[in-house]
Design an enzyme around this catalytic site. Structure first.
Site, short mmCIF file in Angstrom:
data_model
loop_
_atom_site.label_atom_id
_atom_site.label_comp_id
_atom_site.label_asym_id
_atom_site.label_seq_id
_atom_site.Cartn_x
_atom_site.Cartn_y
_atom_site.Cartn_z
N HIS A 134 -8.50 7.37 3.53
CA HIS A 134 -7.91 8.66 3.18
C HIS A 134 -8.93 9.52 2.46
O HIS A 134 -9.94 9.03 1.97
CB HIS A 134 -6.68 8.47 2.29
N SER A 182 -9.01 3.96 -5.49
CA SER A 182 -8.12 2.90 -5.94
C SER A 182 -7.31 2.29 -4.78
O SER A 182 -6.49 1.42 -5.01
CB SER A 182 -7.19 3.42 -7.03
N ASN A 202 -13.47 9.83 -1.65
CA ASN A 202 -14.07 8.78 -2.47
C ASN A 202 -13.87 7.48 -1.73
O ASN A 202 -12.74 7.07 -1.49
CB ASN A 202 -13.38 8.69 -3.84
N CYS A 234 0.41 3.29 3.49
CA CYS A 234 0.76 2.78 4.82
C CYS A 234 2.07 3.43 5.32
O CYS A 234 2.95 3.78 4.52
CB CYS A 234 0.91 1.26 4.78
N HIS A 279 -4.40 0.32 7.90
CA HIS A 279 -4.86 0.08 6.53
C HIS A 279 -6.33 -0.37 6.49
O HIS A 279 -7.02 -0.15 5.49
CB HIS A 279 -3.97 -1.00 5.91
N CYS A 331 0.84 -1.21 0.00
CA CYS A 331 0.00 0.00 0.00
C CYS A 331 0.87 1.26 0.00
O CYS A 331 1.75 1.39 0.84
CB CYS A 331 -0.91 -0.01 1.23
N HIS A 340 -6.97 2.02 1.89
CA HIS A 340 -6.40 2.70 3.04
C HIS A 340 -7.22 3.98 3.30
O HIS A 340 -7.40 4.78 2.39
CB HIS A 340 -4.93 3.04 2.80
N GLN A 366 -9.04 13.46 0.00
CA GLN A 366 -8.22 14.38 -0.77
C GLN A 366 -8.65 15.81 -0.48
O GLN A 366 -9.75 16.05 0.03
CB GLN A 366 -8.37 14.10 -2.27
O1 LIG Z 1 -7.22 10.81 -7.33
P1 LIG Z 1 -7.72 9.40 -7.41
O2 LIG Z 1 -8.27 8.90 -6.10
O3 LIG Z 1 -6.74 8.44 -8.00
O4 LIG Z 1 -8.94 9.45 -8.45
C1 LIG Z 1 -10.29 9.50 -8.13
O5 LIG Z 1 -10.71 10.75 -7.61
C2 LIG Z 1 -10.59 11.88 -8.49
C3 LIG Z 1 -11.20 13.08 -7.80
O6 LIG Z 1 -12.55 12.92 -7.49
C4 LIG Z 1 -11.27 11.61 -9.84
O7 LIG Z 1 -10.95 12.67 -10.72
C5 LIG Z 1 -10.82 10.29 -10.44
O8 LIG Z 1 -11.56 10.04 -11.61
C6 LIG Z 1 -11.05 9.18 -9.41
O9 LIG Z 1 -10.64 7.93 -9.94
#
Ligand SMILES: O=P(O)(O)O[C@H]1O[C@H](CO)[C@@H](O)[C@H](O)[C@H]1O
Ligand SMILES: O=P(O)(O)O[C@H]1O[C@H](CO)[C@@H](O)[C@H](O)[C@H]1O
Lengths: 357, 357
Positions: A175, A170, A162, A55, A122, A52, A173, A177
């Site tokens: 988190h 993806s 997300n 981590c 994780h 990961c 873990h 943004q």
């Molecule tokens: O930045 P990450 O987690 O790889 O990507 C994810 O979040 C982003 C922000 O919402 C999007 O633009 C991506 O399409 C999504 O896969």
């Protein structure tokens, strides 16, 4: 032909916060589903995963090594959507006489994208963390907001999570943004337009008034405490969409008292536990905070009323999601159950997380 | 710091048709992807499937038996989102003095939802059909539009296709839907607002002017014929989004000449073949027609300029899609390559379908 029944007859509902509509088809949940089945989250993840990139102590794809962090950890996204270092862009073209300049309009957008790990572990998620641990996440968000407000001239900080592969996440873990950019993004911009015109017309805050309406007749409230409401908004688009609303008119994270922050952590905890319990799965969603811009203009700070949106895709169980496609993309968003039915369902589940019983 | 480079520097582009913005991050395609993998369409489907509720002669879930149709087949959706038969809804409440009536605003919405099978063959798609067969689909759409225009008082007919499991399509049998409703949906409503204000300001049609701009410097045009353009709009959101635009100002399907209809069928054929060839897969998308309302008001017919939107989710191959989640839902839509880069890619593939070589 009888009287109109919101639980059975199709109707549109208006979203005064973004000036948009949703088509509600409450009888449509009887429809059989033969389409795509979502994978449920694997579960049984290890507390530490050597593969990961989030981590503690691990090396990321672009080279840097994560510190052995003990609580939260913030770093600049290695594949950021915006960057600080690019030339400014001024549109060329001779303005309104030139068809091209009139129709092909662009702006340069600088900024920074951060990743914020919620925990060194994780295998946890917000509903599986303790309230003090979630408070710690809120403190991290607050500190970042404050720092960027003080040290940059960027306009806006969008904090969002997300959660789940179905929401494009993806890495499991825990988190979120935070994208900090020099332009005010469309969604908060629409909200400011609505808040401003409502205030001009009625002399009050749209979201303060909305919180009042929902408390008078709490059929859409899912859970609340002294400082916050979690409710399925009247105009919800996603099946189990919710809105966390500050009961008092507060502009941003930095304006909350310690008591309000504890209450917000408590409400996030309670809401996300209910989400997981609804289909006994790690409930996927995108969620995010709407608050005052870090560099506000005009009346934006006074207009701001802190809230969080949760947009979860699941419709009928852990493997069947709602698709906002075809009619939704070309016509208008459509949902298959009413906001009141969704609130009933979220309220009906247990308060204790199903994995911790 | 050099000059601004659209192929490398982040920027926002403005969509004058819906008055919205998209954030473009062209350097971001280098990002590795460890997230969800989409299933590709199975392929090798039989020409007739006894378990398919759309194949000729089969019985549907609610009882009716499909005729042994030979070309297209239209029926009312057994699980329609709107219905003809429901009581009218008049909002109660005392208007602006009452907070509840001010903030909880709804409208009743009657209508009918149709399913339109493109072909009796279970295993074809538009790119695998012949141009005359696609013309036949266009004739079916035109006849339905004309019939509903003449026989109902409903406002609008939205024709759209969800293709592929990833786009919420639950049956690969080639078909689209047509939802006819008594309210003008949000997306066409936004477009009419933009077309109207552009016309008031400049005295011309926004989409006629846009077609001119794109033809002057055809870097975003993917394929064209005498009557239509297929291009990646300057403001595209989905990675390989396209717009099919009538070269002449034509309001709706019923206004096209036979030559224009053949040309439209030809362009749909050419575009969807290129889509399939891009990742050598049955390319998923939602697509739909925007045209004059069936019961227009005011200047809507004069303003209308027929076009079709294609919204395909794939980003980097048959199994990796773009997610419009987190930032896109809370902030604003974001894309990872420029419209010009996408157009180059679609133009670069072969004209002949990879399965027919
Ligand atoms: O930045 P990450 O987690 O790889 O990507 C994810 O979040 C982003 C922000 O919402 C999007 O633009 C991506 O399409 C999504 O896969
Ligand atoms: O009617 P279908 O094909 O079963 O359903 C599909 O298309 C509809 C119209 O775009 C959407 O509302 C549904 O979410 C989607 O699954």
């Amino acid at each position: 032909t009888g009287t109109f029944d919101f639980n059975n007859d199709s109707h549109r509902r208006y979203n005064p916060l973004t000036d948009s509509w949703v088509l509600v088809s409450p009888h449509r949940t009887q429809r059989p589903w033969q389409g795509q089945q979502e994978k449920t989250s694997a579960g049984g993840l290890p507390e530490y995963d050597s593969a990961c990139y989030l981590c503690p102590g691990n090396t990321r794809a672009t080279g840097p090594v994560n510190p052995k962090y003990k609580s939260t950890f913030v770093f600049v996204n290695d594949y950021a959507a915006v960057k600080v270092d690019q030339p400014p862009y001024e549109q060329s073209g001779s303005g309104d006489d030139d068809l091209k300049a009139r129709l092909l309009h662009a702006q340069g957008t600088r900024g920074t994208c951060f990743v914020i790990c919620f925990s060194p572990k994780h295998n946890v998620t917000l509903p599986l963390m303790s309230v003090p641990e979630i408070e710690n996440v809120l403190e991290t968000w607050t500190a970042l907001y404050d720092k960027l407000k003080t040290e940059t001239t960027f306009r806006y900080l969008q904090i969002f999570e997300n959660k789940g592969a179905v929401m494009g996440c993806s890495n499991p873990h825990p988190h979120c943004q935070a994208w900090c950019i020099e332009t005010l993004p469309s969604e908060p911009a629409k909200e400011f337009t609505s808040l401003r015109s409502y205030n001009a017309k009625h002399g009050t805050c749209l979201l303060c008034d909305y919180a009042k309406v929902e408390q008078q007749d709490p059929i859409r409230i899912v859970v609340q405490n002294e400082s916050f409401l979690a409710l399925v908004p009247f105009w919800a688009v996603w099946p189990f969409e919710t809105l966390i609303l500050a009961k008092s008119h507060t502009a941003s994270l930095v304006d909350f008292s310690p008591k309000q922050k504890t209450d917000l952590a408590d409400l996030i905890h309670k809401l996300t536990i209910r989400y997981d319990n609804l289909f006994q799965t790690s409930f996927p969603y995108s969620m995010g905070l709407h608050q005052a811009p870090i560099n506000p203009v005009e009346d934006e700070t006074q207009l701001s009323h802190f809230h969080m949106h949760f947009y979860p895709p699941l419709l009928r169980g852990a493997t069947v999601r709602k698709f906002l496609v075809g009619f939704e993309m070309l016509g208008e968003p459509q949902r298959d159950l009413t906001a009141e039915q969704a609130a009933d369902r979220i309220r009906a589940v247990e308060e204790v997380h199903y994995l911790l019983k």
